[in-house]
Motif scaffolding. Sequence first.
Motif, PDB file in Angstrom:
ATOM      1  N   GLY A 156      -4.064  -1.175  -9.516  1.00 34.83           N
ATOM      2  CA  GLY A 156      -3.638   0.149  -9.939  1.00 34.83           C
ATOM      3  C   GLY A 156      -2.739   0.093 -11.143  1.00 34.83           C
ATOM      4  O   GLY A 156      -2.585  -0.967 -11.771  1.00 34.83           O
ATOM      5  N   PRO A 157      -2.158   1.234 -11.478  1.00 31.52           N
ATOM      6  CA  PRO A 157      -2.115   2.461 -10.675  1.00 31.52           C
ATOM      7  C   PRO A 157      -3.393   3.294 -10.789  1.00 31.52           C
ATOM      8  O   PRO A 157      -4.099   3.236 -11.783  1.00 31.52           O
ATOM      9  CB  PRO A 157      -0.934   3.224 -11.286  1.00 31.52           C
ATOM     10  CG  PRO A 157      -0.924   2.776 -12.727  1.00 31.52           C
ATOM     11  CD  PRO A 157      -1.323   1.335 -12.699  1.00 31.52           C
ATOM     12  N   PRO A 216       9.581   6.013  -5.784  1.00 31.58           N
ATOM     13  CA  PRO A 216       9.385   5.591  -7.174  1.00 31.58           C
ATOM     14  C   PRO A 216       8.675   4.237  -7.252  1.00 31.58           C
ATOM     15  O   PRO A 216       8.722   3.433  -6.302  1.00 31.58           O
ATOM     16  CB  PRO A 216      10.811   5.496  -7.724  1.00 31.58           C
ATOM     17  CG  PRO A 216      11.636   6.319  -6.787  1.00 31.58           C
ATOM     18  CD  PRO A 216      10.996   6.191  -5.450  1.00 31.58           C
ATOM     19  N   VAL A 217       8.042   3.976  -8.395  1.00 28.25           N
ATOM     20  CA  VAL A 217       7.261   2.748  -8.525  1.00 28.25           C
ATOM     21  C   VAL A 217       7.368   2.189  -9.940  1.00 28.25           C
ATOM     22  O   VAL A 217       7.472   2.937 -10.915  1.00 28.25           O
ATOM     23  CB  VAL A 217       5.770   3.004  -8.166  1.00 28.25           C
ATOM     24  CG1 VAL A 217       5.130   3.999  -9.135  1.00 28.25           C
ATOM     25  CG2 VAL A 217       4.974   1.706  -8.134  1.00 28.25           C
ATOM     26  N   SER A 240       0.833  -1.197   0.000  1.00 30.27           N
ATOM     27  CA  SER A 240       0.000   0.000   0.000  1.00 30.27           C
ATOM     28  C   SER A 240       0.873   1.254   0.000  1.00 30.27           C
ATOM     29  O   SER A 240       1.829   1.350   0.778  1.00 30.27           O
ATOM     30  CB  SER A 240      -0.907   0.014   1.232  1.00 30.27           C
ATOM     31  OG  SER A 240      -1.538   1.275   1.364  1.00 30.27           O
ATOM     32  N   PRO A 241       0.553   2.231  -0.856  1.00 23.96           N
ATOM     33  CA  PRO A 241       1.312   3.482  -0.843  1.00 23.96           C
ATOM     34  C   PRO A 241       1.286   4.198   0.499  1.00 23.96           C
ATOM     35  O   PRO A 241       2.182   4.995   0.783  1.00 23.96           O
ATOM     36  CB  PRO A 241       0.609   4.314  -1.927  1.00 23.96           C
ATOM     37  CG  PRO A 241       0.079   3.296  -2.886  1.00 23.96           C
ATOM     38  CD  PRO A 241      -0.392   2.167  -1.991  1.00 23.96           C
ATOM     39  N   ILE A 294      -0.742   7.017  -6.953  1.00 25.41           N
ATOM     40  CA  ILE A 294       0.423   7.723  -7.464  1.00 25.41           C
ATOM     41  C   ILE A 294       0.659   9.017  -6.696  1.00 25.41           C
ATOM     42  O   ILE A 294       1.811   9.372  -6.392  1.00 25.41           O
ATOM     43  CB  ILE A 294       0.265   7.990  -8.974  1.00 25.41           C
ATOM     44  CG1 ILE A 294       0.231   6.662  -9.733  1.00 25.41           C
ATOM     45  CG2 ILE A 294       1.389   8.872  -9.485  1.00 25.41           C
ATOM     46  CD1 ILE A 294       1.453   5.785  -9.524  1.00 25.41           C
ATOM     47  N   LYS A 295      -0.388   9.703  -6.339  1.00 25.50           N
ATOM     48  CA  LYS A 295      -0.233  10.927  -5.554  1.00 25.50           C
ATOM     49  C   LYS A 295       0.416  10.620  -4.206  1.00 25.50           C
ATOM     50  O   LYS A 295       1.300  11.361  -3.742  1.00 25.50           O
ATOM     51  CB  LYS A 295      -1.583  11.602  -5.354  1.00 25.50           C
ATOM     52  CG  LYS A 295      -1.486  12.954  -4.647  1.00 25.50           C
ATOM     53  CD  LYS A 295      -2.846  13.621  -4.544  1.00 25.50           C
ATOM     54  CE  LYS A 295      -2.735  14.981  -3.841  1.00 25.50           C
ATOM     55  NZ  LYS A 295      -4.062  15.656  -3.735  1.00 25.50           N
ATOM     56  N   ALA A 296      -0.013   9.517  -3.559  1.00 24.48           N
ATOM     57  CA  ALA A 296       0.573   9.138  -2.276  1.00 24.48           C
ATOM     58  C   ALA A 296       2.056   8.807  -2.419  1.00 24.48           C
ATOM     59  O   ALA A 296       2.876   9.163  -1.554  1.00 24.48           O
ATOM     60  CB  ALA A 296      -0.184   7.945  -1.695  1.00 24.48           C
ATOM     61  N   LEU A 297       2.427   8.134  -3.492  1.00 27.36           N
ATOM     62  CA  LEU A 297       3.837   7.803  -3.714  1.00 27.36           C
ATOM     63  C   LEU A 297       4.646   9.043  -4.046  1.00 27.36           C
ATOM     64  O   LEU A 297       5.813   9.157  -3.638  1.00 27.36           O
ATOM     65  CB  LEU A 297       3.957   6.763  -4.830  1.00 27.36           C
ATOM     66  CG  LEU A 297       3.403   5.369  -4.493  1.00 27.36           C
ATOM     67  CD1 LEU A 297       3.426   4.469  -5.717  1.00 27.36           C
ATOM     68  CD2 LEU A 297       4.179   4.730  -3.347  1.00 27.36           C
TER      69      LEU A 297
END
Length: 418
Positions: free
Chosen positions: A108-109, A123-124, A87-88, A114-117
Amino acid sequence: MSSSRALGSMPAMRMQPRETSDPSTSDVPIFSVFTSGGYCIAFGPYTAAMLALASLVATAVVGNVLADRPKLSRDPNYFPIAVWLQSPSNARRYREIGMNLYVGLWQGPTEEQIKALEEAKMPVICDLNGWAERNLNRRIVVGRMHGDEPDNAQSLPDGKGYGPPILPEKIVEGFGAIRAKDPSRPILLNLGQGVAWEGWYGRGVRTGHLEDYPLYAKGADILSFDIYPVTAKQDAVRGKLEMVGTGTRRLREWAAKDQTVWACVEATHIDNASVAPTPEQTRTLAWMAIAHGATGLIYFSHQFAPSFIEAGILADEKMAKGVKAINEEITRLAPVLNSPSLKASADGGVTVLAKRYKGQTHLFAISTRAQPTTTNIRVTGLEGARQVETVGSTVPLSAKDGGFRDSFGPYEMKHYRL
């Protein structure tokens, strides 16, 4: 690792298996093969002719997409240390213990993930779904995921058992489709434990067929695999930590020179309520992979037994502390690990990785045996007598013309400086 992944379309050929049951005991399925030129029936999923066709398709597709293979990073101080499908919301906590990459996002994404990461500066590598296609400018996304364990027998719809693995040429075509839509990011493919254990019956009708893997290897820029020997319940794998090294070595041999090889590392009970790795075992697994050629790691953090915990590493204070120490050690050595390799050898069941950095020779040696052993290590090209420093030890060693002798405990890893 396991999850459902979109693998791209395959317009030129579609194959449909007959219903099967258990992947290790089902009859060889019949395939309907549809091509752009017509229709035919082929008996058996991987005849010699079909493997030859797979190789031709793979070669053609790969030749079209690899003019300039994208890299995750060209920073010599960066060694990828990832965590799988988390989980981000926990990204900051994972950064605190030395993780520098997420791999996979559940369903996801999404914008929220993505905002949380982005906020956590994590990076993901994730799928190229519809949302991702519309948001290619999100730079926190550094790579694309292209399937998890396609080499295993695949579940049939409605719980009707298992069919064969996904064909290698479909993986390669999917690779090309992703590259066409997002040419700037590297693509990661994770394979199953058949990479290291040819007897893995979870491959169904392809159990024991290592010849499939050079074809699968053409379907990504980054290749990884997973096998978890500490928590394994099968006698052929249980307790055999060297299998992480075996799988890494094989994957490196099957990969092209410009491809990257990673390995997955266990750090929880996974699905074995009775056994969990110690931090020392997890460190051994990490270095077993690195010494055999891995240039990145993916931690498997989920726990399914005795209870489900997604962030299993974070929930185990002792393991989290141990993982942090492992990650700090690897990150500190990243410039060395990313430096040019030297030719070196060792006997007695020891594998050695030799590097040259800032005028000094570094050797990372690990025993692949569960018993004590003695080894002769030799680095090609080193002449004369010199002292050998064993990091963390005061025991003196001397090398002559790049060769010296030392003893190792079970699965012991040593870092030498010459």
